[in-house]
Design an enzyme around this catalytic site. Structure first.
Site, PDB file in Angstrom:
ATOM      1  N   ILE A  18       0.825  -1.215   0.129  1.00 23.21           N
ATOM      2  CA  ILE A  18       0.105  -0.069  -0.183  1.00 23.21           C
ATOM      3  C   ILE A  18       0.856   1.338   0.064  1.00 23.21           C
ATOM      4  O   ILE A  18       0.557   2.350  -0.726  1.00 23.21           O
ATOM      5  CB  ILE A  18      -0.942  -0.230   1.256  1.00 23.21           C
ATOM      6  CG1 ILE A  18      -1.904  -1.123   0.953  1.00 23.21           C
ATOM      7  CG2 ILE A  18      -1.634   1.268   1.357  1.00 23.21           C
ATOM      8  CD1 ILE A  18      -2.822  -1.258   2.344  1.00 23.21           C
ATOM      9  N   ASN A  87       1.782   4.752   7.500  1.00 23.13           N
ATOM     10  CA  ASN A  87       1.329   3.576   6.782  1.00 23.13           C
ATOM     11  C   ASN A  87       2.143   2.380   7.387  1.00 23.13           C
ATOM     12  O   ASN A  87       1.548   1.140   7.497  1.00 23.13           O
ATOM     13  CB  ASN A  87       1.540   3.584   5.465  1.00 23.13           C
ATOM     14  CG  ASN A  87       1.479   2.134   4.665  1.00 23.13           C
ATOM     15  OD1 ASN A  87       0.644   1.642   4.674  1.00 23.13           O
ATOM     16  ND2 ASN A  87       2.733   1.743   4.177  1.00 23.13           N
ATOM     17  N   TYR A 150      -3.431  -7.773  17.320  1.00 26.69           N
ATOM     18  CA  TYR A 150      -3.121  -6.636  16.081  1.00 26.69           C
ATOM     19  C   TYR A 150      -4.142  -5.772  16.066  1.00 26.69           C
ATOM     20  O   TYR A 150      -4.152  -4.591  15.871  1.00 26.69           O
ATOM     21  CB  TYR A 150      -3.027  -7.795  14.916  1.00 26.69           C
ATOM     22  CG  TYR A 150      -3.167  -6.919  13.458  1.00 26.69           C
ATOM     23  CD1 TYR A 150      -2.344  -6.051  13.072  1.00 26.69           C
ATOM     24  CD2 TYR A 150      -4.378  -6.899  12.985  1.00 26.69           C
ATOM     25  CE1 TYR A 150      -2.430  -5.360  11.629  1.00 26.69           C
ATOM     26  CE2 TYR A 150      -4.462  -6.172  11.789  1.00 26.69           C
ATOM     27  CZ  TYR A 150      -3.446  -5.540  11.244  1.00 26.69           C
ATOM     28  OH  TYR A 150      -3.509  -4.799   9.901  1.00 26.69           O
ATOM     29  N   LYS A 154      -4.848  -1.664  15.998  1.00 27.22           N
ATOM     30  CA  LYS A 154      -5.611  -0.715  15.127  1.00 27.22           C
ATOM     31  C   LYS A 154      -6.657   0.096  15.505  1.00 27.22           C
ATOM     32  O   LYS A 154      -7.085   0.952  15.167  1.00 27.22           O
ATOM     33  CB  LYS A 154      -6.001  -1.628  13.890  1.00 27.22           C
ATOM     34  CG  LYS A 154      -4.721  -2.263  13.195  1.00 27.22           C
ATOM     35  CD  LYS A 154      -3.893  -1.128  12.418  1.00 27.22           C
ATOM     36  CE  LYS A 154      -2.817  -2.001  11.748  1.00 27.22           C
ATOM     37  NZ  LYS A 154      -2.050  -0.845  10.869  1.00 27.22           N
ATOM     38  N   THR A 185      -0.836  -7.662  -0.842  1.00 27.02           N
ATOM     39  CA  THR A 185       0.367  -7.094  -0.571  1.00 27.02           C
ATOM     40  C   THR A 185       1.494  -8.186  -0.326  1.00 27.02           C
ATOM     41  O   THR A 185       1.029  -9.343   0.099  1.00 27.02           O
ATOM     42  CB  THR A 185       0.450  -6.143   0.332  1.00 27.02           C
ATOM     43  OG1 THR A 185       0.156  -6.701   1.547  1.00 27.02           O
ATOM     44  CG2 THR A 185      -0.599  -5.001   0.198  1.00 27.02           C
TER      45      THR A 185
END
Length: 249
Positions: A18, A87, A150, A154, A185
């Protein structure tokens, strides 16, 4: 298209996925660009692909000394920043009982501590009216097994998006987030799965996501570009979800 003409931009984790797709999109829109990355070889390859005029900075996001050095280098090179895309991040899917303290700490250092202190150190060179975009995840608002640590990092980023936006409002700085779902990705290949297991995961996601596919980096980059430009001038503290309808349908 020159929506970022005469603008300076930083993308952390800009050497692949990304981040790299966004770097390409920003350049096509006229930005002067810096990217960071932890891996020297990938960073060098990305720099060659983007062009010699763009700045590459090797930096390990959670290390404060390296963040300080990066901020100093950017100040000397650009003098100011108009856009920052926070990012860089990592993911380690695992059931609760399998998450080690080392994995937990690495997730929080990279995904939460790193963006926080990166923005803190960049404050002196952010332009009035700058645009900040934070890469969160749709998992922050879902309850998906094996993503506990995780997803919590976020969710923390989405909270920071709102508080950063409120605190930086007097300077006209807008802070928004994106919350992607699964995206094709290189990070998908770093999950520690066998090829068969990874193929099974992709098949499962394709069947689960209403649009019947996973996302492409270029699709996420388009949303980041929108948030970085005047098209989003009346948006701050918001999160845009890009997951093919997975979390809402």
């Amino acid at each position: 298209m020159t929506r970022l003409q005469n603008k300076t931009a930083l993308i952390t984790g800009g050497s692949t996925g990304i981040g790299f797709a966004t770097a390409q999109r920003f350049l096509a829109e006229g930005a002067r660009l810096a990217i960071t990355g932890q891996n020297a070889a990938r960073l060098t390859a990305a720099g060659k692909a983007l062009g010699p005029e763009e700045l590459t900075v090797q930096s390990d996001q959670p290390e404060l000394a390296q963040i300080d050095a990066m901020a100093d280098q950017l100040a000397g090179h650009f003098n100011h920043l108009d856009t920052v895309f926070l990012n860089a991040g990592v993911t380690v899917p695992a059931p609760i009982e399998a998450v080690s303290e080392e994995q937990f700490d690495n997730l929080y250092r990279t995904n939460l501590k790193g963006p926080f202190f990166t923005l803190q150190k960049l404050l002196p060179i952010l332009s009035e009216g700058a645009a900040i975009v934070i890469n969160a995840s749709n998992l922050a608002g879902m309850g998906v097994a094996t993503t506990s640590a995780y997803a919590a990092t976020k969710a923390g980023l989405i909270s920071l998006t709102r508080t950063f936006a409120a605190e930086l409002m007097p300077r006209g700085i807008r802070v928004n987030a994106i919350a992607p779902g699964p995206v094709a990705t290189p990070s998908m290949g770093k999950l520690g799965m066998s090829e068969d297991a990874l193929r099974g995961l992709m098949d499962h996601l394709t069947a689960t996501i209403p649009m019947g596919r996973i996302g492409q980096p270029e699709e996420i980059a388009a949303a980041v570009l929108f948030l970085a430009t005047e098209g989003a001038s009346f948006m701050t503290g918001e999160t845009i979800t890009l997951d093919g309808g997975w979390s809402s349908l």
